[in-house]
Design a protein around this motif. Structure first.
Motif, PDB file in Angstrom:
ATOM      1  N   ILE A 101       0.851  -1.188   0.000  1.00 47.39           N
ATOM      2  CA  ILE A 101       0.000   0.000   0.000  1.00 47.39           C
ATOM      3  C   ILE A 101       0.889   1.241   0.000  1.00 47.39           C
ATOM      4  N   THR A 102       0.567   2.190  -0.857  1.00 42.78           N
ATOM      5  CA  THR A 102       1.236   3.480  -0.856  1.00 42.78           C
ATOM      6  C   THR A 102       0.173   4.567  -0.822  1.00 42.78           C
ATOM      7  N   ILE A 103       0.375   5.536   0.068  1.00 47.51           N
ATOM      8  CA  ILE A 103      -0.529   6.681   0.164  1.00 47.51           C
ATOM      9  C   ILE A 103       0.191   7.902  -0.390  1.00 47.51           C
ATOM     10  N   PHE A 104      -0.437   8.566  -1.348  1.00 49.36           N
ATOM     11  CA  PHE A 104       0.085   9.792  -1.940  1.00 49.36           C
ATOM     12  C   PHE A 104      -0.809  10.949  -1.492  1.00 49.36           C
ATOM     13  N   GLU A 105      -0.213  11.956  -0.856  1.00 48.34           N
ATOM     14  CA  GLU A 105      -0.975  13.109  -0.388  1.00 48.34           C
ATOM     15  C   GLU A 105      -0.606  14.348  -1.199  1.00 48.34           C
ATOM     16  N   THR A 106      -1.611  15.085  -1.605  1.00 46.77           N
ATOM     17  CA  THR A 106      -1.355  16.339  -2.319  1.00 46.77           C
ATOM     18  C   THR A 106      -2.298  17.418  -1.797  1.00 46.77           C
ATOM     19  N   PRO A 107      -1.885  18.693  -1.922  1.00 45.06           N
ATOM     20  CA  PRO A 107      -2.764  19.782  -1.498  1.00 45.06           C
ATOM     21  C   PRO A 107      -4.059  19.775  -2.308  1.00 45.06           C
ATOM     22  N   LYS A 108      -5.131  20.217  -1.681  1.00 46.61           N
ATOM     23  CA  LYS A 108      -6.435  20.258  -2.366  1.00 46.61           C
ATOM     24  C   LYS A 108      -6.369  21.057  -3.660  1.00 46.61           C
ATOM     25  N   GLY A 109      -5.558  22.117  -3.671  1.00 46.45           N
ATOM     26  CA  GLY A 109      -5.444  22.961  -4.861  1.00 46.45           C
ATOM     27  C   GLY A 109      -4.840  22.248  -6.054  1.00 46.45           C
ATOM     28  N   ASN A 110      -4.254  21.074  -5.848  1.00 44.02           N
ATOM     29  CA  ASN A 110      -3.678  20.293  -6.944  1.00 44.02           C
ATOM     30  C   ASN A 110      -4.684  19.335  -7.566  1.00 44.02           C
ATOM     31  N   TRP A 111      -5.910  19.355  -7.100  1.00 41.27           N
ATOM     32  CA  TRP A 111      -6.962  18.491  -7.618  1.00 41.27           C
ATOM     33  C   TRP A 111      -7.955  19.332  -8.414  1.00 41.27           C
ATOM     34  N   GLY A 112      -8.529  18.757  -9.442  1.00 34.29           N
ATOM     35  CA  GLY A 112      -9.634  19.358 -10.178  1.00 34.29           C
ATOM     36  C   GLY A 112     -10.829  18.429 -10.088  1.00 34.29           C
ATOM     37  N   ILE A 113     -11.919  18.909  -9.478  1.00 33.61           N
ATOM     38  CA  ILE A 113     -13.082  18.052  -9.229  1.00 33.61           C
ATOM     39  C   ILE A 113     -14.361  18.841  -9.517  1.00 33.61           C
ATOM     40  N   ARG A 114     -15.241  18.257 -10.287  1.00 32.60           N
ATOM     41  CA  ARG A 114     -16.539  18.865 -10.605  1.00 32.60           C
ATOM     42  C   ARG A 114     -16.404  20.300 -11.121  1.00 32.60           C
ATOM     43  N   GLY A 115     -15.373  20.531 -11.949  1.00 32.43           N
ATOM     44  CA  GLY A 115     -15.189  21.826 -12.583  1.00 32.43           C
ATOM     45  C   GLY A 115     -14.509  22.888 -11.728  1.00 32.43           C
ATOM     46  N   LYS A 116     -13.961  22.480 -10.581  1.00 31.41           N
ATOM     47  CA  LYS A 116     -13.320  23.446  -9.686  1.00 31.41           C
ATOM     48  C   LYS A 116     -11.999  22.892  -9.163  1.00 31.41           C
ATOM     49  N   PRO A 117     -11.096  23.800  -8.756  1.00 34.07           N
ATOM     50  CA  PRO A 117      -9.933  23.333  -8.002  1.00 34.07           C
ATOM     51  C   PRO A 117     -10.416  22.754  -6.669  1.00 34.07           C
ATOM     52  N   GLY A 118      -9.745  21.720  -6.186  1.00 31.28           N
ATOM     53  CA  GLY A 118     -10.166  21.044  -4.967  1.00 31.28           C
ATOM     54  C   GLY A 118     -10.272  21.943  -3.750  1.00 31.28           C
ATOM     55  N   ASP A 119      -9.447  22.998  -3.686  1.00 35.47           N
ATOM     56  CA  ASP A 119      -9.499  23.876  -2.513  1.00 35.47           C
ATOM     57  C   ASP A 119     -10.677  24.844  -2.559  1.00 35.47           C
ATOM     58  N   GLU A 120     -11.450  24.811  -3.632  1.00 39.12           N
ATOM     59  CA  GLU A 120     -12.658  25.643  -3.727  1.00 39.12           C
ATOM     60  C   GLU A 120     -13.930  24.823  -3.539  1.00 39.12           C
ATOM     61  N   LEU A 121     -13.788  23.530  -3.327  1.00 36.64           N
ATOM     62  CA  LEU A 121     -14.948  22.654  -3.137  1.00 36.64           C
ATOM     63  C   LEU A 121     -15.512  22.783  -1.729  1.00 36.64           C
ATOM     64  N   LEU A 122     -16.815  22.663  -1.628  1.00 37.63           N
ATOM     65  CA  LEU A 122     -17.462  22.536  -0.330  1.00 37.63           C
ATOM     66  C   LEU A 122     -17.681  21.048  -0.108  1.00 37.63           C
ATOM     67  N   LEU A 123     -16.937  20.489   0.830  1.00 37.77           N
ATOM     68  CA  LEU A 123     -17.018  19.058   1.090  1.00 37.77           C
ATOM     69  C   LEU A 123     -18.033  18.769   2.181  1.00 37.77           C
ATOM     70  N   ASP A 124     -18.659  17.619   2.105  1.00 36.48           N
ATOM     71  CA  ASP A 124     -19.618  17.216   3.135  1.00 36.48           C
ATOM     72  C   ASP A 124     -18.982  16.267   4.141  1.00 36.48           C
ATOM     73  N   TYR A 125     -17.653  16.302   4.226  1.00 34.43           N
ATOM     74  CA  TYR A 125     -16.923  15.489   5.197  1.00 34.43           C
ATOM     75  C   TYR A 125     -15.619  16.220   5.557  1.00 34.43           C
ATOM     76  N   LYS A 126     -15.045  15.838   6.704  1.00 31.05           N
ATOM     77  CA  LYS A 126     -13.811  16.450   7.173  1.00 31.05           C
ATOM     78  C   LYS A 126     -12.602  15.697   6.616  1.00 31.05           C
ATOM     79  N   VAL A 127     -11.582  16.451   6.279  1.00 29.29           N
ATOM     80  CA  VAL A 127     -10.347  15.848   5.792  1.00 29.29           C
ATOM     81  C   VAL A 127      -9.355  15.679   6.937  1.00 29.29           C
ATOM     82  N   ASN A 128      -9.339  16.606   7.858  1.00 27.81           N
ATOM     83  CA  ASN A 128      -8.345  16.579   8.940  1.00 27.81           C
ATOM     84  C   ASN A 128      -8.805  15.679  10.094  1.00 27.81           C
ATOM     85  N   VAL A 129      -8.743  14.354   9.822  1.00 28.56           N
ATOM     86  CA  VAL A 129      -9.104  13.360  10.851  1.00 28.56           C
ATOM     87  C   VAL A 129      -7.840  12.735  11.402  1.00 28.56           C
TER      88      VAL A 129
END
Length: 129
Positions: A101-129
């Protein structure tokens, strides 16, 4: 967000896909308090000539790569790894020595999801667990 790639021999993955997916996903849900409906898995089934691994591994040798937003605690990531090993052995019958198993972590701003950068998404769950 968690995008998961599962690599293995085609002959092995074809007979274990659903069980592997379920066992990995239940570990992500538990370790990361992740929404149960967010399942993003890709299987990369390889021919024997395209998958070279040590003789000490069986035909069930499986590599799991997990891409996630950064900010999860070391404890949560260790718990995820532990649960994946346990779940796969119990539910699929693949021994921990045949799973990597390998886990790769990247800043939210490096993701593109549903037409937006990841750091602009409103998530329905917490990331900092």
């Amino acid at each position: 967000m968690a995008q998961i790639k599962i690599f293995g021999l085609k002959s092995s993955l074809d007979s274990h896909k659903l069980a592997l997916s379920d066992s990995i996903h239940s570990a992500v849900v538990e370790a990361f308090s992740y929404p149960i409906d967010k399942k993003f898995h890709r299987f990369l089934a390889l021919d024997k000539s395209d998958f070279i691994y040590p003789e000490s591994r069986s035909k069930n040798y499986t590599i799991i790569e997990i891409s996630i937003f950064e900010d999860r605690s070391i404890q949560a990531k260790k718990q995820l790894i532990k649960l994946i090993f346990e779940n796969i052995e119990r539910e699929v019958g693949i021994k921990p020595k045949d799973v990597e198993i390998t886990i790769f972590e990247t800043p939210k701003g490096n993701w593109g999801i549903r037409g937006k950068p990841g750091d602009e998404l409103l998530l329905d769950y917490k990331v900092n667990v």
